[in-house]
Design a protein around this motif. Sequence first.
Motif, mmCIF file in Angstrom:
data_model
loop_
_atom_site.group_PDB
_atom_site.id
_atom_site.type_symbol
_atom_site.label_atom_id
_atom_site.label_comp_id
_atom_site.label_asym_id
_atom_site.label_seq_id
_atom_site.Cartn_x
_atom_site.Cartn_y
_atom_site.Cartn_z
ATOM 1 N N LEU A 292 97.200 40.232 5.895
ATOM 2 C CA LEU A 292 97.529 41.192 6.916
ATOM 3 C C LEU A 292 97.665 42.541 6.432
ATOM 4 C CD1 LEU A 292 100.839 39.034 7.854
ATOM 5 C CD2 LEU A 292 98.397 39.271 8.890
ATOM 6 N N MET A 311 97.344 41.345 11.884
ATOM 7 C CA MET A 311 98.422 41.904 11.963
ATOM 8 C C MET A 311 98.927 42.215 13.382
ATOM 9 S SD MET A 311 100.468 42.924 9.502
ATOM 10 C CE MET A 311 102.308 43.595 9.918
ATOM 11 N N GLU A 313 99.361 40.392 16.235
ATOM 12 C CA GLU A 313 100.246 39.677 16.851
ATOM 13 C C GLU A 313 101.810 39.850 16.233
ATOM 14 O OE1 GLU A 313 98.999 35.630 16.626
ATOM 15 O OE2 GLU A 313 97.253 36.018 17.891
ATOM 16 N N THR A 314 101.682 40.273 14.833
ATOM 17 C CA THR A 314 103.104 40.458 14.275
ATOM 18 C C THR A 314 103.743 41.786 14.747
ATOM 19 O OG1 THR A 314 102.266 39.225 12.311
ATOM 20 C CG2 THR A 314 104.269 40.829 11.927
ATOM 21 N N VAL A 315 103.217 42.854 14.939
ATOM 22 C CA VAL A 315 103.578 44.180 15.193
ATOM 23 C C VAL A 315 103.434 44.820 16.612
ATOM 24 C CG1 VAL A 315 103.384 44.760 12.759
ATOM 25 C CG2 VAL A 315 101.534 45.525 14.448
ATOM 26 N N TYR A 316 102.854 44.053 17.488
ATOM 27 C CA TYR A 316 102.509 44.744 18.685
ATOM 28 C C TYR A 316 103.603 45.044 19.313
ATOM 29 C CZ TYR A 316 104.459 40.418 21.172
ATOM 30 O OH TYR A 316 105.400 39.594 21.754
ATOM 31 N N ASP A 318 105.862 46.804 18.586
ATOM 32 C CA ASP A 318 106.229 48.295 18.045
ATOM 33 C C ASP A 318 105.488 49.290 18.640
ATOM 34 O OD1 ASP A 318 108.167 47.244 16.443
ATOM 35 O OD2 ASP A 318 106.971 47.110 14.868
#
Length: 452
Positions: A292, A311, A313-316, A318
């Motif tokens: 990531l 990455m 899918e983890t932070v979208y 934000d």
Amino acid sequence: MPRPLQESDLIFAPAASSLKTALGELKRSHLSITNRLQSIKQDAEFVLQVSHAYDLPLVANERCGSWYIPPDRKAGSAYFKSTDGHFGEWAFSLRRLNLQVLDVLGQYGGCIIVDSTRRGKSMPDALSKTIPIWIAVLNRLLFPQKPGYHGLRTPPDVVSLSEHAQIESRIPEFVRSLRDLDLDVGKLRSTMAAPMLPVWITPGCALNHSSITGTPDHSLVVLATASNCMSGESHSVSNYVQGAADDSESWALGLGPALFWANNALLMTAPESELPALIEEIVAESVKVTSLRLPTQVKPADSLWIANNAMAETVYADFDIVICCSVTVNTMLMTALQSSYVHLACSNGKNGSRQLRTELPKLRILASKISQSSRILVTCETGKDLAVGVALAILCTLNSSDGRLRLDSTDEVPDFVSKTLIKHRLSWIMVSMPDAAPSRATLQSVNAYLMG
């Protein structure tokens, strides 16, 4: 008059063919994976000796420098191309500013940059010319009050007086090009306290540096060639391969520096016949662990970040807008973000860079979606290539000179976009994200979109 003696008179055709085959097999045997890995390990031991002698951190000149540095001893990476030091092609890269090296120099007062070269040369052009050019240019830009460090320094046993003079005549032009990027010179100058002084080390050199250390007047940059150009007879490894890590794509079977060092003991003891299967297994296991890449903000823009697809899918959540370069649509992101998800259909590698040219017009939709507080995330498979190209296109079309989003943006490329502006915006990315690696094909696609 008798005809001249021919090779065929001495060696029958089948014998000549057999000899050629035997010589080819001998060369391939010498360049075996085992010999390469053992040679890399031996060269790495020399690199550690240099680090100990100078008491300075190690910086890898990629792509091959990292092979010679254990990960726990690596302070950073640089990207100086040997081609920028080739005769008649001398250049200061505005695409690879390598300003991250200044951070290491500021922290430690110096560093050792490691590279290697293949048979036939004592050191790579990156160390003998590309980096000396970089040092001379930055010394002049950052320390104008110290003319004693403005001159070009090159190794006299490698660079002739004539070539040295030709390179030095181009330094003022390189300084002007760098100054035109309008970098924050004051901030860069505060990073390091003194101008840079290069010295060169190759295997066989005496590691005695007492005459050039112990002064606060300069930041020492040791340019260390890991590989030895002497014959294999002088080595403890009988089948030594000079510059063994070079061109690893052609021999390493997917193995990279990180995997080499993580599995060093296993690789160094495996029989040659078992190495391909072992490497395949190691690489396959590593692929299962998706790395990531955390979002990196492109400063001074307050609206733009770059990461990799894994990455996203983890932070979208934000971000207000997510732009992904990928082969297929990410259904999860499309469902969650709907019209705020922009998919640019691009594969990996050169094909993806060419496909980017026809996908970039999709960015025109952004003009109607942005506000001053918008947060935009751009991703691709690595987070270093296609995403950088997309971010560059956004910076040139949607951001003003202070980095803020232009709310008067339209769906057309602004008339004020120029080659100078593109170089300037690219410098924002390279300063914010030193390991960004936009390919030439990617940048050509961006230029075609922006310049028509």
